[in-house]
Scaffold this active site. Sequence first.
Site, PDB file in Angstrom:
ATOM      1  N   ARG A 143       9.838   6.103  -0.049  1.00 34.06           N
ATOM      2  CA  ARG A 143       9.920   6.891  -1.288  1.00 34.06           C
ATOM      3  C   ARG A 143       8.561   7.299  -1.855  1.00 34.06           C
ATOM      4  O   ARG A 143       8.352   8.461  -2.199  1.00 34.06           O
ATOM      5  CB  ARG A 143      10.668   6.102  -2.383  1.00 34.06           C
ATOM      6  CG  ARG A 143      12.165   6.172  -2.274  1.00 34.06           C
ATOM      7  CD  ARG A 143      12.751   4.861  -2.713  1.00 34.06           C
ATOM      8  NE  ARG A 143      12.392   3.857  -1.725  1.00 34.06           N
ATOM      9  CZ  ARG A 143      13.109   3.613  -0.625  1.00 34.06           C
ATOM     10  NH1 ARG A 143      14.234   4.241  -0.433  1.00 34.06           N
ATOM     11  NH2 ARG A 143      12.712   2.731   0.279  1.00 34.06           N
ATOM     12  N   THR A 144       7.662   6.331  -1.977  1.00 30.02           N
ATOM     13  CA  THR A 144       6.407   6.632  -2.666  1.00 30.02           C
ATOM     14  C   THR A 144       5.601   7.663  -1.876  1.00 30.02           C
ATOM     15  O   THR A 144       5.132   8.665  -2.420  1.00 30.02           O
ATOM     16  CB  THR A 144       5.587   5.336  -2.873  1.00 30.02           C
ATOM     17  OG1 THR A 144       6.458   4.353  -3.429  1.00 30.02           O
ATOM     18  CG2 THR A 144       4.412   5.566  -3.798  1.00 30.02           C
ATOM     19  N   LYS A 188     -11.241  -0.769  13.752  1.00 28.37           N
ATOM     20  CA  LYS A 188     -12.579  -1.020  14.327  1.00 28.37           C
ATOM     21  C   LYS A 188     -13.411  -1.881  13.389  1.00 28.37           C
ATOM     22  O   LYS A 188     -14.578  -2.135  13.649  1.00 28.37           O
ATOM     23  CB  LYS A 188     -13.302   0.307  14.566  1.00 28.37           C
ATOM     24  CG  LYS A 188     -12.577   1.260  15.502  1.00 28.37           C
ATOM     25  CD  LYS A 188     -13.332   2.589  15.569  1.00 28.37           C
ATOM     26  CE  LYS A 188     -12.437   3.684  16.101  1.00 28.37           C
ATOM     27  NZ  LYS A 188     -12.963   5.022  15.758  1.00 28.37           N
ATOM     28  N   ARG A 234      -1.772   2.611  -1.088  1.00 22.78           N
ATOM     29  CA  ARG A 234      -0.895   1.418  -1.023  1.00 22.78           C
ATOM     30  C   ARG A 234      -1.564   0.419  -0.087  1.00 22.78           C
ATOM     31  O   ARG A 234      -1.974   0.779   1.022  1.00 22.78           O
ATOM     32  CB  ARG A 234       0.497   1.759  -0.508  1.00 22.78           C
ATOM     33  CG  ARG A 234       1.303   0.486  -0.246  1.00 22.78           C
ATOM     34  CD  ARG A 234       2.754   0.719  -0.042  1.00 22.78           C
ATOM     35  NE  ARG A 234       3.406   1.158  -1.268  1.00 22.78           N
ATOM     36  CZ  ARG A 234       4.727   1.283  -1.398  1.00 22.78           C
ATOM     37  NH1 ARG A 234       5.526   0.999  -0.395  1.00 22.78           N
ATOM     38  NH2 ARG A 234       5.254   1.689  -2.533  1.00 22.78           N
ATOM     39  N   HIS A 256       2.643  -1.294  -9.660  1.00 24.47           N
ATOM     40  CA  HIS A 256       3.096  -0.048  -9.033  1.00 24.47           C
ATOM     41  C   HIS A 256       3.308   0.946 -10.185  1.00 24.47           C
ATOM     42  O   HIS A 256       4.443   1.277 -10.546  1.00 24.47           O
ATOM     43  CB  HIS A 256       4.386  -0.320  -8.266  1.00 24.47           C
ATOM     44  CG  HIS A 256       4.791   0.755  -7.290  1.00 24.47           C
ATOM     45  ND1 HIS A 256       4.233   2.025  -7.286  1.00 24.47           N
ATOM     46  CD2 HIS A 256       5.721   0.739  -6.290  1.00 24.47           C
ATOM     47  CE1 HIS A 256       4.807   2.740  -6.329  1.00 24.47           C
ATOM     48  NE2 HIS A 256       5.708   1.984  -5.705  1.00 24.47           N
TER      49      HIS A 256
HETATM   50  N1   CP Z   1      10.038   2.178  -4.556  1.00 24.19           N
HETATM   51  C1   CP Z   1       9.153   2.126  -3.553  1.00 24.19           C
HETATM   52  O1   CP Z   1       7.957   1.811  -3.768  1.00 24.19           O
HETATM   53  O2   CP Z   1       9.678   2.437  -2.346  1.00 24.19           O
HETATM   54  P1   CP Z   1       8.845   2.586  -0.988  1.00 24.19           P
HETATM   55  O3   CP Z   1       8.329   1.184  -0.638  1.00 24.19           O
HETATM   56  O4   CP Z   1       9.798   3.110   0.024  1.00 24.19           O
HETATM   57  O5   CP Z   1       7.690   3.493  -1.254  1.00 24.19           O
END
Ligand code: CP
Length: 311
Positions: free
Chosen positions: A60-61, A89, A110, A138
Amino acid sequence: MTSMTFKGMDIVSIRDLTIDQIEQVLDLSEKMMPYATGEKKCKALDGKILANLFFEPSTRTRLSFESAMSRAGGKCIEITLPQTSSTVKGETLADTIRMVEAYSDAIVLRHPHEGASRLAAHFSSKPVINAGDGAGQHPTQTLLDLFTIKQQLGGISGKNVVLVGDLKYGRTVHSLAEALAMFGAELTFVAPPLLQMPNETAKLLESEGVKARLCSNLEDVIADADVLYVTRIQKERFPDLSEYEKVAGCYRIDNILLREAKKSLVIMHPLPRVDEIAPEVDMTENAKYFQQAFNGVPVRMALLTMILGGF
Ligand code: CP
């Protein structure tokens, strides 16, 4: 305060934004809806490049940032398979960031380590957006969560939001609890003792006069809930898998449980889910988690245009 105050900002924690700034993002997100669906065309980010650096899996993100950038006329470059980047590396995150900032106008990161986005922001002169740092925060998920609650219930203040599941390792609930407290929501934390909200988050909320109700039995609180925010037990973050086995499957939302709930209950989940919401719930009016996931597009369009100066 004007939206120009956003230009060039890092979004590492939800607390990087004031309540006024969050309101501005939510207002612009609403206006972005017809652009997010493709019904109308938007060129606000024409010529802008977003670098998506994903050192942990995401559906999603990552895709909603990509979709948001495309819908607003911009482009993405990405690292989504860390093993195909020079990280293997031995390149440090700091050096990777110093290179990627030269190739892009903003960086979405992320990373499995808490604090990674703060470090990246330190080394980057371009805006860094935290897309999840370990069990930390998040913040863009929180923005779309707030948008969804407002969309479904008309407001956030005074609503009883029950957060259930893995409140220890689930980063979405850390940033969401802080934001809900800012907006004057009532908070209930439902988790087994092993997975309750970390002390530092609970203490932070208490220092601001927010006393969350803590319990481990969902049946005790479901009748009063306006929002039920369900989370997955984060198996990948348990240092000891035998501890995971003790709590796996501890909550399951099904239609029998929902008989006790308000008719207007809004069920949310950041997704992915495993077994914590029965598929039969998807067919109910209460299930809003797929709408919530879509809302990532207008909300991220709004945030990106504000940070990159499109508005
Ligand atoms: N909600 C969320 O962070 O989903 P993903 O891990 O799929 O990005």
